[in-house]
Design a protein around this motif. Structure first.
Motif, PDB file in Angstrom:
ATOM      1  N   TYR A 231       0.570  -1.555   0.086  1.00  0.00           N
ATOM      2  CA  TYR A 231       0.409  -0.040   0.234  1.00  0.00           C
ATOM      3  C   TYR A 231       0.840   1.435  -0.105  1.00  0.00           C
ATOM      4  CZ  TYR A 231      -2.484   3.582   2.018  1.00  0.00           C
ATOM      5  OH  TYR A 231      -3.531   4.474   2.411  1.00  0.00           O
TER       6      TYR A 231
ATOM      7  N   HIS B 191       4.565   1.839  -0.864  1.00  0.00           N
ATOM      8  CA  HIS B 191       4.997   1.813  -1.478  1.00  0.00           C
ATOM      9  C   HIS B 191       6.290   1.189  -2.466  1.00  0.00           C
ATOM     10  CE1 HIS B 191       8.621   4.065  -4.738  1.00  0.00           C
ATOM     11  NE2 HIS B 191       8.100   5.059  -3.873  1.00  0.00           N
ATOM     12  N   ARG B 192       5.876   0.422  -4.193  1.00  0.00           N
ATOM     13  CA  ARG B 192       5.841  -0.249  -4.421  1.00  0.00           C
ATOM     14  C   ARG B 192       7.438  -0.787  -4.384  1.00  0.00           C
ATOM     15  NH1 ARG B 192       4.009   3.078  -8.605  1.00  0.00           N
ATOM     16  NH2 ARG B 192       5.152   3.485  -9.905  1.00  0.00           N
TER      17      ARG B 192
ATOM     18  N   GLU C 249       7.772   9.460  -3.722  1.00  0.00           N
ATOM     19  CA  GLU C 249       7.234   8.902  -4.581  1.00  0.00           C
ATOM     20  C   GLU C 249       8.167   9.017  -5.978  1.00  0.00           C
ATOM     21  OE1 GLU C 249       6.161   6.307  -7.942  1.00  0.00           O
ATOM     22  OE2 GLU C 249       4.594   6.641  -5.637  1.00  0.00           O
TER      23      GLU C 249
ATOM     24  N   VAL D 105       2.859   8.971 -11.189  1.00  0.00           N
ATOM     25  CA  VAL D 105       1.232   8.428 -10.107  1.00  0.00           C
ATOM     26  C   VAL D 105       0.654   7.914 -10.675  1.00  0.00           C
ATOM     27  CG1 VAL D 105       2.449   9.097  -7.754  1.00  0.00           C
ATOM     28  CG2 VAL D 105       0.577  10.251  -9.106  1.00  0.00           C
TER      29      VAL D 105
ATOM     30  N   ASP E 204      -3.818   7.328  -6.388  1.00  0.00           N
ATOM     31  CA  ASP E 204      -2.805   6.761  -5.542  1.00  0.00           C
ATOM     32  C   ASP E 204      -2.536   6.839  -4.057  1.00  0.00           C
ATOM     33  OD1 ASP E 204      -2.178   4.603  -6.814  1.00  0.00           O
ATOM     34  OD2 ASP E 204      -0.305   5.358  -8.078  1.00  0.00           O
TER      35      ASP E 204
ATOM     36  N   TYR F 163       0.232   9.298  -1.996  1.00  0.00           N
ATOM     37  CA  TYR F 163       1.595   9.814  -2.057  1.00  0.00           C
ATOM     38  C   TYR F 163       1.834  10.590  -0.714  1.00  0.00           C
ATOM     39  CZ  TYR F 163       0.604  13.490  -5.670  1.00  0.00           C
ATOM     40  OH  TYR F 163       0.181  14.083  -6.371  1.00  0.00           O
TER      41      TYR F 163
ATOM     42  N   LYS G  22      -3.663  12.361  -1.744  1.00  0.00           N
ATOM     43  CA  LYS G  22      -4.335  11.457  -3.022  1.00  0.00           C
ATOM     44  C   LYS G  22      -4.468  11.871  -4.209  1.00  0.00           C
ATOM     45  CE  LYS G  22      -8.449   8.865  -3.990  1.00  0.00           C
ATOM     46  NZ  LYS G  22      -9.508   8.477  -3.249  1.00  0.00           N
TER      47      LYS G  22
ATOM     48  N   GLU H 256       0.444  13.693 -11.952  1.00  0.00           N
ATOM     49  CA  GLU H 256      -0.815  12.464 -12.097  1.00  0.00           C
ATOM     50  C   GLU H 256      -1.720  11.920 -13.574  1.00  0.00           C
ATOM     51  OE1 GLU H 256      -1.736  14.503  -7.742  1.00  0.00           O
ATOM     52  OE2 GLU H 256      -3.633  14.532  -8.817  1.00  0.00           O
TER      53      GLU H 256
END
Length: 433
Positions: A65, A67-68, A183, A188, A192, A194, A240, A271
């Motif tokens: 959730y 950060h990848r 990020e 993003v 998402d 951040y 968001k 975004e």
């Protein structure tokens, strides 16, 4: 939340934080967990024990959730957080404690990563999980000063100037406000979450006056659309993604006394519109495609004497506030006569949708249209299935509902060995305004 001593260490020049201003690596902490039995809203007893495997599952879910780029390794009393930057690691610990608190599990973390090789470990007491502004579960103590003031001084390497300016001996120094984002890529997708993170320090390690307010600002690049996004005293501000575009963010920190206010550097985040993979298989989209096909069939049947047909289409929208997709009203295409080879056309006309980045709206993310049956076409005509050349050159991601194989004049509307299917065409996502 982070231990109060840690906040003092980062703000007071007479004490030094054991946390590094790392650019990546392993940010590990010891942890303890306390899980209580409790009654849910309906009065049922919940036995909420947790073991290492259960904690590992929760820890990895929170990582996905936040950060990848985070990887998690959980041992019996140590959790290793491999993160792109220290600021992201701190955000992770905050969110993990908050998630556990929601499950009536009290978590205590003690940071163990070091400032220099051989240096001492993290702060005494670490951080205790809790919902903001109160106490949780089995009496965790005061959790009033939460997330925002925690880890705010972490450097991060995301989009800000982390280099301290050179200071001459006679220079009295000054306060620097460095803004970064969680990020790393600067991109993003709508929906998402951040984080904007401020790092506040004095170039000569003098004490920092009390902060009275932090204004986080957002503006659409190249326009005057935007303004104050959030006012707080917290050093971490969640954002968001709700408005497709390229945005610049800044922060203004207000201090007590003569210091006044200090502006941060500017960071940029794009975004992006969602990929068509996010909505092409949704029932609301698939059902609308069938409705448009039925409109085409009905129109063709009513005009069979003149062999006239037309395609029908609509836009696909995303409500950027709720995250829900819906389809718009029907747009009739140009009538065509199936007496000679030709093509149907639906004209999709839309605005750039360049709005204030603080406002939610219905964002156009794609289109749907139907092709047409050949049941009432003049004998000898045929039509290949799927997107046309014009469809593939579309500026928006598109979906067309059509036969699986070539269809001939006089073929029935419903062909048992030539079923209908959804085709995807055009770009993967709408270009960012």
């Amino acid at each position: 939340i982070i231990d109060e001593k840690l906040i003092v260490n980062q703000a007071n020049s007479t004490l030094f934080s054991p946390l590094s201003r790392g650019s990546g690596g392993c940010y590990y902490a010891s942890y303890t967990l306390e899980a209580d039995n409790y009654l849910d809203d309906e009065g049922f007893a919940i036995i909420n024990g947790i073991n290492t495997d259960g904690f590992e599952e929760i820890a990895n879910e929170v990582a996905r959730y936040v950060h990848r780029g985070i990887e998690i390794i959980v041992e019996e009393d140590i959790i290793f957080v491999l993160a792109p930057s220290e600021s992201i690691a701190v955000i992770y610990y905050i969110e993990l404690a908050r998630c556990l608190s929601d499950m009536s599990i009290i978590a205590t973390f003690t940071f163990l990563w070091m400032d220099t090789p051989g240096g001492t470990g993290g702060s005494t007491g670490g951080s205790t999980g809790g919902s903001t502004g109160g106490s949780t579960g089995g009496n965790t103590g005061n959790t009033g000063d939460t997330g925002g003031n925690t880890g705010g001084n972490t450097g991060g390497n995301t989009g800000g100037n982390t280099e301290k300016p050179p200071i001459t001996p006679d220079d009295p120094g000054h306060i620097v406000v460095n803004l970064t984002t969680s990020e790393l890529t600067g991109e993003v997708e709508i929906g998402d979450v951040y984080y904007l993170i401020v790092d506040i320090y004095h170039t000569k390690q003098e004490p920092i006056p009390k902060i009275t307010n932090i204004e986080y600002l957002v503006n659409r690049v190249g326009t005057r659309q935007g303004g104050v996004l959030y006012e707080t005293t917290e050093w971490i501000c969640p954002r968001k993604a709700i408005s497709a575009g390229r945005f610049e963010f800044g922060a203004i920190v207000h201090f007590e006394g003569e210091t006044g206010k200090v502006n941060s550097n500017t960071v940029y985040v794009t975004e992006m519109c969602p990929s068509i993979s996010k909505f092409k298989d949704l029932p609301v989209v698939q059902n609308r495609a069938i409705e448009l096909w039925n409109e085409t069939v009905n129109y063709s049947r009513l005009n069979q004497s003149t062999h006239t047909t037309r395609e029908f289409g609509c836009f696909i929208y995303l409500n950027t506030g709720t995250g829900e997709y819906h389809c718009g009203s029907t747009i009739p295409g140009d009538p065509i006569q199936l007496t000679a080879p030709g093509k149907g056309t639906v004209r999709f006309v839309y605005s750039e949708q360049s709005y204030d980045p603080r406002e939610t709206f219905d964002l156009i993310v794609g289109t749907i249209h139907s092709h047409y049956p050949m049941t009432w076409a003049v004998h000898g005509l045929e039509r290949p299935p799927g997107p046309s050349k014009d469809d593939n050159n579309s500026d928006l991601p598109g979906i067309v509902y059509d036969y699986s194989y070539t269809v001939l004049a006089g073929s029935p509307v419903n062909i048992s060995n030539n079923p209908m299917k959804m085709y995807v065409y055009g770009p993967d996502r709408r270009e960012t305004p």
